[in-house]
Design a protein around this motif. Structure first.
Motif, PDB file in Angstrom:
ATOM      1  N   ASP A 168       0.862  -1.186   0.000  1.00  0.00           N
ATOM      2  CA  ASP A 168       0.000   0.000   0.000  1.00  0.00           C
ATOM      3  C   ASP A 168       0.895   1.232   0.000  1.00  0.00           C
ATOM      4  O   ASP A 168       1.710   1.409   0.920  1.00  0.00           O
ATOM      5  CB  ASP A 168      -0.892  -0.021   1.239  1.00  0.00           C
ATOM      6  N   PRO A 169       0.800   2.115  -0.976  1.00  0.00           N
ATOM      7  CA  PRO A 169       1.638   3.321  -1.008  1.00  0.00           C
ATOM      8  C   PRO A 169       1.483   4.203   0.233  1.00  0.00           C
ATOM      9  O   PRO A 169       2.364   5.036   0.508  1.00  0.00           O
ATOM     10  CB  PRO A 169       1.156   4.044  -2.270  1.00  0.00           C
ATOM     11  N   ALA A 170       0.396   4.027   0.981  1.00  0.00           N
ATOM     12  CA  ALA A 170       0.215   4.805   2.214  1.00  0.00           C
ATOM     13  C   ALA A 170       1.324   4.524   3.218  1.00  0.00           C
ATOM     14  O   ALA A 170       1.533   5.320   4.149  1.00  0.00           O
ATOM     15  CB  ALA A 170      -1.143   4.491   2.837  1.00  0.00           C
ATOM     16  N   MET A 171       2.045   3.429   3.055  1.00  0.00           N
ATOM     17  CA  MET A 171       3.128   3.078   3.967  1.00  0.00           C
ATOM     18  C   MET A 171       4.333   4.011   3.844  1.00  0.00           C
ATOM     19  O   MET A 171       5.200   4.023   4.722  1.00  0.00           O
ATOM     20  CB  MET A 171       3.581   1.633   3.715  1.00  0.00           C
ATOM     21  N   LEU A 172       4.387   4.769   2.783  1.00  0.00           N
ATOM     22  CA  LEU A 172       5.584   5.566   2.501  1.00  0.00           C
ATOM     23  C   LEU A 172       5.587   6.930   3.182  1.00  0.00           C
ATOM     24  O   LEU A 172       6.633   7.583   3.262  1.00  0.00           O
ATOM     25  CB  LEU A 172       5.735   5.756   0.993  1.00  0.00           C
ATOM     26  N   SER A 173       4.442   7.402   3.670  1.00  0.00           N
ATOM     27  CA  SER A 173       4.394   8.715   4.315  1.00  0.00           C
ATOM     28  C   SER A 173       3.257   8.758   5.315  1.00  0.00           C
ATOM     29  O   SER A 173       2.318   7.971   5.236  1.00  0.00           O
ATOM     30  CB  SER A 173       4.229   9.822   3.270  1.00  0.00           C
ATOM     31  N   TRP A 174       3.368   9.688   6.248  1.00  0.00           N
ATOM     32  CA  TRP A 174       2.360   9.844   7.297  1.00  0.00           C
ATOM     33  C   TRP A 174       2.383  11.284   7.785  1.00  0.00           C
ATOM     34  O   TRP A 174       3.323  12.036   7.507  1.00  0.00           O
ATOM     35  CB  TRP A 174       2.610   8.879   8.455  1.00  0.00           C
ATOM     36  N   GLU A 175       1.359  11.670   8.503  1.00  0.00           N
ATOM     37  CA  GLU A 175       1.321  13.023   9.057  1.00  0.00           C
ATOM     38  C   GLU A 175       2.265  13.123  10.258  1.00  0.00           C
ATOM     39  O   GLU A 175       2.430  12.168  11.008  1.00  0.00           O
ATOM     40  CB  GLU A 175      -0.103  13.378   9.489  1.00  0.00           C
ATOM     41  N   ALA A 176       2.863  14.281  10.433  1.00  0.00           N
ATOM     42  CA  ALA A 176       3.719  14.509  11.601  1.00  0.00           C
ATOM     43  C   ALA A 176       2.883  14.487  12.871  1.00  0.00           C
ATOM     44  O   ALA A 176       1.675  14.742  12.850  1.00  0.00           O
ATOM     45  CB  ALA A 176       4.437  15.845  11.465  1.00  0.00           C
ATOM     46  N   GLY A 177       3.551  14.188  13.981  1.00  0.00           N
ATOM     47  CA  GLY A 177       2.870  14.214  15.273  1.00  0.00           C
ATOM     48  C   GLY A 177       2.738  12.850  15.910  1.00  0.00           C
ATOM     49  O   GLY A 177       3.001  11.825  15.277  1.00  0.00           O
ATOM     50  N   PRO A 178       2.334  12.811  17.184  1.00  0.00           N
ATOM     51  CA  PRO A 178       2.173  11.543  17.897  1.00  0.00           C
ATOM     52  C   PRO A 178       0.964  10.769  17.411  1.00  0.00           C
ATOM     53  O   PRO A 178       0.124  11.297  16.665  1.00  0.00           O
ATOM     54  CB  PRO A 178       2.000  11.988  19.355  1.00  0.00           C
ATOM     55  N   ARG A 179       0.889   9.505  17.858  1.00  0.00           N
ATOM     56  CA  ARG A 179      -0.230   8.642  17.517  1.00  0.00           C
ATOM     57  C   ARG A 179      -0.905   8.181  18.801  1.00  0.00           C
ATOM     58  O   ARG A 179      -0.273   8.057  19.848  1.00  0.00           O
ATOM     59  CB  ARG A 179       0.250   7.406  16.733  1.00  0.00           C
ATOM     60  N   ARG A 180      -2.203   7.878  18.716  1.00  0.00           N
ATOM     61  CA  ARG A 180      -2.926   7.476  19.915  1.00  0.00           C
ATOM     62  C   ARG A 180      -2.446   6.129  20.439  1.00  0.00           C
ATOM     63  O   ARG A 180      -2.659   5.820  21.613  1.00  0.00           O
ATOM     64  CB  ARG A 180      -4.431   7.431  19.645  1.00  0.00           C
ATOM     65  N   PHE A 181      -1.800   5.328  19.605  1.00  0.00           N
ATOM     66  CA  PHE A 181      -1.287   4.032  20.058  1.00  0.00           C
ATOM     67  C   PHE A 181       0.138   4.120  20.595  1.00  0.00           C
ATOM     68  O   PHE A 181       0.701   3.114  21.022  1.00  0.00           O
ATOM     69  CB  PHE A 181      -1.363   2.986  18.930  1.00  0.00           C
ATOM     70  N   ASP A 182       0.754   5.302  20.584  1.00  0.00           N
ATOM     71  CA  ASP A 182       2.085   5.468  21.181  1.00  0.00           C
ATOM     72  C   ASP A 182       2.061   5.077  22.651  1.00  0.00           C
ATOM     73  O   ASP A 182       1.113   5.417  23.380  1.00  0.00           O
ATOM     74  CB  ASP A 182       2.540   6.931  21.105  1.00  0.00           C
ATOM     75  N   GLY A 183       3.109   4.418  23.118  1.00  0.00           N
ATOM     76  CA  GLY A 183       3.267   4.224  24.549  1.00  0.00           C
ATOM     77  C   GLY A 183       3.585   5.539  25.235  1.00  0.00           C
ATOM     78  O   GLY A 183       3.996   6.515  24.581  1.00  0.00           O
ATOM     79  N   VAL A 184       3.419   5.595  26.551  1.00  0.00           N
ATOM     80  CA  VAL A 184       3.671   6.854  27.257  1.00  0.00           C
ATOM     81  C   VAL A 184       5.139   7.255  27.184  1.00  0.00           C
ATOM     82  O   VAL A 184       5.477   8.426  27.432  1.00  0.00           O
ATOM     83  CB  VAL A 184       3.211   6.783  28.736  1.00  0.00           C
ATOM     84  N   TRP A 185       6.007   6.306  26.847  1.00  0.00           N
ATOM     85  CA  TRP A 185       7.432   6.600  26.698  1.00  0.00           C
ATOM     86  C   TRP A 185       7.729   7.441  25.466  1.00  0.00           C
ATOM     87  O   TRP A 185       8.846   7.907  25.272  1.00  0.00           O
ATOM     88  CB  TRP A 185       8.232   5.297  26.621  1.00  0.00           C
TER      89      TRP A 185
END
Length: 231
Positions: A168-185
């Motif tokens: 999926d070409p969507a794998m090549l880029s993403w929006e900047a910023g954190p994600r809701r699935f990020d760990g608290v670390w």
């Protein structure tokens, strides 16, 4: 499909998680065994108590969840795992139900990057021996992060083909910023990837690690054994 992506720290692992999670058909889980590892070892990691308090810290519960319902009813699940979190007594049998991929990086780069975020590393901290041990137990695909950075599209297409997943070409880029699935670390470790919108380019010359020569000498043969089997 459930992907268990095994990687030591400072190894493109968060960018890879963001890459797969940017697909509409994937949910992601960030280092689910980190809290159990910290609780069991008592190691003084950044934010250790907050991590234990905020995440499931029972390894049996985490192992069960690795094979449980996929978040958001997605068809596929990407799990970012660190092999050094799998200490003696933690279950690993769940991994036989997953597609196992092992992400490696030259230890000189790992050591230099780790040292910028925490004190000087030990062999246990950077996980090379544990990664080799996990590979011997579960098998799977070995990929070098340097090859991904050199040509992200080509390498991701190859990885997808190897595991029977449509690219999926969507794998090549993403929006900047954190994600809701990020760990608290994430607030300690993920500043660079939070500023990113895709994979960084090819890396320059290897750092010399002159203050960590012994550690480099310990890790390098293990990396080289794994690198001989990479795709």
């Amino acid at each position: 499909m459930r992907i268990a992506m095994w990687s030591g720290p400072r190894n493109l692992s968060t960018a890879m998680m963001y890459s797969f999670a940017n697909r509409e058909d994937f949910a992601a889980w960030d280092e689910p065994f980190y809290a159990p590892y910290l609780k069991a070892t008592g190691l003084d990691h950044p934010l250790a108590q907050e991590i234990i308090a905020s995440h499931e810290s029972d390894p049996i519960s985490v192992a069960n969840a690795c094979l449980g319902s996929i978040p958001d009813e997605k068809p596929h699940f990407y799990m970012k795992h660190m092999p050094h979190h799998m200490i003696d007594g933690f279950p690993l049998d769940w991994a036989s139900e997953c597609v196992n991929i092992h992400l490696i990086r030259h230890p000189a780069r790992v050591i230099a990057s780790y040292g910028r975020k925490r004190e000087q590393a030990t062999l246990s901290d950077i996980g090379f021996q544990q990664q080799f041990d996990v590979y011997e137990k579960v098998g799977g695909l070995i990929v070098d992060s340097a090859d991904i950075r050199a040509d992200p599209r080509s390498k991701l297409e190859q990885i997808c083909a190897e595991i029977g997943l449509e690219f999926d070409p969507a794998m090549l880029s993403w929006e900047a910023g954190p994600r809701r699935f990020d760990g608290v670390w994430a607030k300690h470790w993920y500043d660079a990837v939070h500023k990113s919108t895709g994979f960084a380019g090819a890396e320059g010359p290897l750092p010399d690690c002159e203050d960590q020569v012994e550690l480099l000498e310990q890790a390098l043969p293990i990396y080289e054994k794994l690198a001989k089997m990479k795709v």
